[in-house]
Motif scaffolding. Structure first.
Motif, PDB file in Angstrom:
ATOM      1  N   ARG A  60       0.631  -1.166  -0.053  1.00 27.91           N
ATOM      2  CA  ARG A  60      -0.048  -0.155  -0.068  1.00 27.91           C
ATOM      3  C   ARG A  60       1.017   1.221   0.095  1.00 27.91           C
ATOM      4  O   ARG A  60       2.062   1.046   0.387  1.00 27.91           O
ATOM      5  N   LYS A  61       0.380   2.148  -0.533  1.00 33.02           N
ATOM      6  CA  LYS A  61       1.133   3.634  -0.478  1.00 33.02           C
ATOM      7  C   LYS A  61       0.686   4.183   0.759  1.00 33.02           C
ATOM      8  O   LYS A  61       0.220   5.451   0.876  1.00 33.02           O
ATOM      9  N   GLU A  62       1.396   3.669   1.717  1.00 38.83           N
ATOM     10  CA  GLU A  62       1.340   4.216   3.150  1.00 38.83           C
ATOM     11  C   GLU A  62       2.551   4.301   3.679  1.00 38.83           C
ATOM     12  O   GLU A  62       3.418   3.748   3.485  1.00 38.83           O
ATOM     13  N   ASN A  63       2.532   5.643   4.643  1.00 40.46           N
ATOM     14  CA  ASN A  63       3.781   5.822   5.542  1.00 40.46           C
ATOM     15  C   ASN A  63       3.846   4.796   6.257  1.00 40.46           C
ATOM     16  O   ASN A  63       3.112   4.388   7.214  1.00 40.46           O
ATOM     17  N   MET A  64       5.224   3.914   6.315  1.00 37.24           N
ATOM     18  CA  MET A  64       5.443   2.641   7.150  1.00 37.24           C
ATOM     19  C   MET A  64       5.382   3.211   8.577  1.00 37.24           C
ATOM     20  O   MET A  64       5.099   2.467   9.560  1.00 37.24           O
ATOM     21  N   ASP A  65       5.949   4.539   8.723  1.00 36.11           N
ATOM     22  CA  ASP A  65       6.151   4.905  10.246  1.00 36.11           C
ATOM     23  C   ASP A  65       4.797   5.205  10.886  1.00 36.11           C
ATOM     24  O   ASP A  65       4.567   4.740  12.066  1.00 36.11           O
ATOM     25  N   ASP A  66       3.828   5.761   9.964  1.00 35.25           N
ATOM     26  CA  ASP A  66       2.705   5.901  10.447  1.00 35.25           C
ATOM     27  C   ASP A  66       1.778   4.525  10.716  1.00 35.25           C
ATOM     28  O   ASP A  66       1.222   4.534  11.899  1.00 35.25           O
ATOM     29  N   LEU A  67       1.978   3.633  10.195  1.00 32.36           N
ATOM     30  CA  LEU A  67       1.350   2.371  10.364  1.00 32.36           C
ATOM     31  C   LEU A  67       1.921   1.663  11.416  1.00 32.36           C
ATOM     32  O   LEU A  67       1.364   1.039  12.205  1.00 32.36           O
ATOM     33  N   PHE A  68       3.230   2.057  11.672  1.00 30.21           N
ATOM     34  CA  PHE A  68       3.904   1.559  12.871  1.00 30.21           C
ATOM     35  C   PHE A  68       3.313   1.989  14.173  1.00 30.21           C
ATOM     36  O   PHE A  68       3.129   1.246  15.317  1.00 30.21           O
ATOM     37  N   GLN A  69       3.275   3.189  14.217  1.00 20.66           N
ATOM     38  CA  GLN A  69       2.570   4.088  15.289  1.00 20.66           C
ATOM     39  C   GLN A  69       1.188   3.545  15.593  1.00 20.66           C
ATOM     40  O   GLN A  69       0.945   3.317  16.770  1.00 20.66           O
ATOM     41  N   VAL A  70       0.297   3.233  14.650  1.00 25.35           N
ATOM     42  CA  VAL A  70      -0.973   2.878  14.470  1.00 25.35           C
ATOM     43  C   VAL A  70      -0.974   1.302  15.151  1.00 25.35           C
ATOM     44  O   VAL A  70      -1.744   1.164  16.105  1.00 25.35           O
ATOM     45  N   GLY A  71       0.010   0.660  14.694  1.00 27.85           N
ATOM     46  CA  GLY A  71       0.085  -0.732  14.958  1.00 27.85           C
ATOM     47  C   GLY A  71       0.525  -0.809  16.631  1.00 27.85           C
ATOM     48  O   GLY A  71      -0.066  -1.647  17.590  1.00 27.85           O
ATOM     49  N   CYS A  72       1.201   0.026  17.100  1.00 31.07           N
ATOM     50  CA  CYS A  72       1.483   0.293  18.512  1.00 31.07           C
ATOM     51  C   CYS A  72       0.560   0.500  19.469  1.00 31.07           C
ATOM     52  O   CYS A  72       0.554   0.228  20.548  1.00 31.07           O
ATOM     53  N   ILE A  73      -0.636   1.227  18.871  1.00 29.73           N
ATOM     54  CA  ILE A  73      -1.680   1.532  19.501  1.00 29.73           C
ATOM     55  C   ILE A  73      -2.445   0.001  20.004  1.00 29.73           C
ATOM     56  O   ILE A  73      -2.840  -0.123  20.887  1.00 29.73           O
ATOM     57  N   GLY A  74      -2.730  -0.637  19.054  1.00 30.16           N
ATOM     58  CA  GLY A  74      -3.097  -1.899  19.091  1.00 30.16           C
ATOM     59  C   GLY A  74      -2.379  -2.677  20.131  1.00 30.16           C
ATOM     60  O   GLY A  74      -2.975  -3.480  20.805  1.00 30.16           O
ATOM     61  N   LEU A  75      -0.977  -2.644  19.931  1.00 30.65           N
ATOM     62  CA  LEU A  75      -0.259  -3.320  20.859  1.00 30.65           C
ATOM     63  C   LEU A  75      -0.397  -2.927  22.418  1.00 30.65           C
ATOM     64  O   LEU A  75      -0.522  -3.682  23.322  1.00 30.65           O
ATOM     65  N   VAL A  76      -0.436  -1.650  22.513  1.00 28.64           N
ATOM     66  CA  VAL A  76      -0.988  -1.058  23.955  1.00 28.64           C
ATOM     67  C   VAL A  76      -2.222  -1.674  24.491  1.00 28.64           C
ATOM     68  O   VAL A  76      -2.487  -1.971  25.755  1.00 28.64           O
ATOM     69  N   LYS A  77      -3.320  -1.605  23.370  1.00 23.97           N
ATOM     70  CA  LYS A  77      -4.701  -2.068  23.825  1.00 23.97           C
ATOM     71  C   LYS A  77      -4.419  -3.667  24.093  1.00 23.97           C
ATOM     72  O   LYS A  77      -5.371  -4.038  25.057  1.00 23.97           O
ATOM     73  N   ALA A  78      -3.759  -4.401  23.513  1.00 21.88           N
ATOM     74  CA  ALA A  78      -3.511  -5.799  23.777  1.00 21.88           C
ATOM     75  C   ALA A  78      -2.842  -5.945  25.275  1.00 21.88           C
ATOM     76  O   ALA A  78      -3.374  -6.769  25.798  1.00 21.88           O
ATOM     77  N   VAL A  79      -2.083  -5.320  25.635  1.00 20.89           N
ATOM     78  CA  VAL A  79      -1.068  -5.222  26.690  1.00 20.89           C
ATOM     79  C   VAL A  79      -2.312  -5.034  27.820  1.00 20.89           C
ATOM     80  O   VAL A  79      -2.208  -5.675  28.860  1.00 20.89           O
ATOM     81  N   ASP A  80      -2.905  -3.805  27.789  1.00 19.66           N
ATOM     82  CA  ASP A  80      -3.915  -3.368  28.779  1.00 19.66           C
ATOM     83  C   ASP A  80      -5.147  -4.290  28.907  1.00 19.66           C
ATOM     84  O   ASP A  80      -5.706  -4.281  29.985  1.00 19.66           O
ATOM     85  N   ASN A  81      -5.305  -5.118  27.943  1.00  9.74           N
ATOM     86  CA  ASN A  81      -6.654  -5.877  27.943  1.00  9.74           C
ATOM     87  C   ASN A  81      -6.676  -7.373  28.071  1.00  9.74           C
ATOM     88  O   ASN A  81      -7.481  -8.307  27.959  1.00  9.74           O
ATOM     89  N   PHE A  82      -5.159  -7.732  27.880  1.00  4.18           N
ATOM     90  CA  PHE A  82      -5.024  -9.272  27.881  1.00  4.18           C
ATOM     91  C   PHE A  82      -5.376  -9.866  29.200  1.00  4.18           C
ATOM     92  O   PHE A  82      -5.083  -9.468  30.505  1.00  4.18           O
ATOM     93  N   ASN A  83      -6.001 -11.142  29.076  1.00  2.00           N
ATOM     94  CA  ASN A  83      -6.413 -11.995  30.536  1.00  2.00           C
ATOM     95  C   ASN A  83      -5.394 -12.821  30.713  1.00  2.00           C
ATOM     96  O   ASN A  83      -5.240 -13.773  30.125  1.00  2.00           O
ATOM     97  N   THR A  84      -4.548 -12.615  31.799  1.00  2.00           N
ATOM     98  CA  THR A  84      -3.691 -13.418  32.207  1.00  2.00           C
ATOM     99  C   THR A  84      -3.919 -14.994  32.388  1.00  2.00           C
ATOM    100  O   THR A  84      -3.080 -15.737  32.923  1.00  2.00           O
ATOM    101  N   ASP A  85      -5.247 -15.039  32.841  1.00  2.00           N
ATOM    102  CA  ASP A  85      -5.818 -16.129  33.572  1.00  2.00           C
ATOM    103  C   ASP A  85      -5.897 -17.312  32.426  1.00  2.00           C
ATOM    104  O   ASP A  85      -6.210 -18.277  32.548  1.00  2.00           O
ATOM    105  N   LEU A  86      -6.159 -16.782  31.170  1.00  2.00           N
ATOM    106  CA  LEU A  86      -6.269 -17.610  30.052  1.00  2.00           C
ATOM    107  C   LEU A  86      -5.007 -18.348  29.537  1.00  2.00           C
ATOM    108  O   LEU A  86      -3.866 -17.946  29.579  1.00  2.00           O
ATOM    109  N   GLU A  87      -5.081 -19.722  29.230  1.00  2.86           N
ATOM    110  CA  GLU A  87      -3.848 -20.366  28.759  1.00  2.86           C
ATOM    111  C   GLU A  87      -3.893 -19.830  27.248  1.00  2.86           C
ATOM    112  O   GLU A  87      -3.989 -20.777  26.356  1.00  2.86           O
ATOM    113  N   VAL A  88      -3.638 -18.719  26.688  1.00  2.00           N
ATOM    114  CA  VAL A  88      -3.281 -18.247  25.652  1.00  2.00           C
ATOM    115  C   VAL A  88      -2.127 -17.545  25.456  1.00  2.00           C
ATOM    116  O   VAL A  88      -1.543 -16.533  26.510  1.00  2.00           O
TER     117      VAL A  88
END
Length: 257
Positions: A60-88
């Motif tokens: 895609r004709k997207e700025n990879m730095d922008d996509l990286f930052q957006v991806g990091c938002i998803g990473l932060v959400k994953a860290v904050d919402n991950f359930n440590t009690d699950l075997e995943v």
């Protein structure tokens, strides 16, 4: 790093730390207990995961730095919402969260215009979906999302479909050892089956054994649908000669096939 943003300017991403599964479990547990340093280390330790995911969007004709930052938002959400009690594994949960965040960003910047009301309903549906996933720890169906929003199932489905981003046929869906499978490899075409494909190869090989004049007659007769009289006028011989050459060429091809 800000809460929902990562600055990568000047960062040597090749030297980013990679955490082991045990380290991730320990840091996740500490982060859930409110340890901000552990949370920060966990985010930094998974930046390479974000980098690997954004490679899927290099076509895609997207700025990879922008996509990286957006991806990091998803990473932060994953860290904050991950359930440590699950075997995943954390990565199993984080990958779709990161991809989802990137796709939402791309939808917001999509050139295809969608009405404001439909877009708003779709985003409310996405929020409801994430809430239901946290509550039920499984993927909710469209009817459950509609009930949460007080909307009809049909309206929710139409809204969700409206914001789905068109993808390229050449977008990779799986890669291993440098070999990729693309979207187009997953599609079938009843008009282009393996049998037809092989038949065309055999016919081309058989035609290569013909003389130049025979090949010309076969191409004009069967690929351009011309009559023997039209072919005779075009190449400057009699219709009888065209007929004789055509029959001889077809017989020769039958033997080859």
């Amino acid at each position: 790093m800000y809460y929902n943003k990562v600055e990568i300017c000047g960062v040597n991403t090749a030297k980013l730390k990679v955490l082991t599964d045990e380290e991730k479990k320990t840091l996740l547990k500490k982060a859930k207990e409110g340890d901000t340093a552990a949370r920060q280390e966990l985010i930094y330790g998974n930046l390479r995961l974000v980098l690997s995911i954004i490679q899927r969007f290099t076509n895609r004709k997207e700025n990879m730095d922008d996509l990286f930052q957006v991806g990091c938002i998803g990473l932060v959400k994953a860290v904050d919402n991950f359930n440590t009690d699950l075997e995943v594994k954390f990565s199993t949960y984080a990958v779709p969260m990161i991809i989802g965040e990137i796709r939402r960003y791309l939808r917001d910047n999509n050139s295809i215009r969608i009405s404001r009301s439909v877009r708003d309903l779709a985003y409310r549906a996405l929020q409801a979906r994430e809430e239901l996933i946290r509550e039920k720890e499984c993927e909710p169906c469209a009817e459950e999302i509609a009930q949460r929003l007080g909307e009809s199932k049909e309206a929710v489905v139409r809204a969700m479909e409206a914001i789905v981003e068109p993808i390229s046929l050449y977008e990779p869906v799986y890669s291993e050892n440098g070999d990729s499978i693309y979207v187009m490899d997953q599609l079938s075409d009843s008009n282009s089956s393996d049998e037809i494909w092989l038949e065309n190869i055999v016919l081309r090989e058989a035609m290569q054994k013909l003389s130049e004049r025979e090949r010309t007659i076969i191409k004009l007769r069967y690929y351009k649908n011309k009559t023997q009289m039209e072919i005779a006028d075009e190449i400057g011989i009699s219709q009888a000669q065209v007929s004789r050459l055509e029959k001889g060429a077809l017989e020769h091809m039958r033997k080859q096939i």
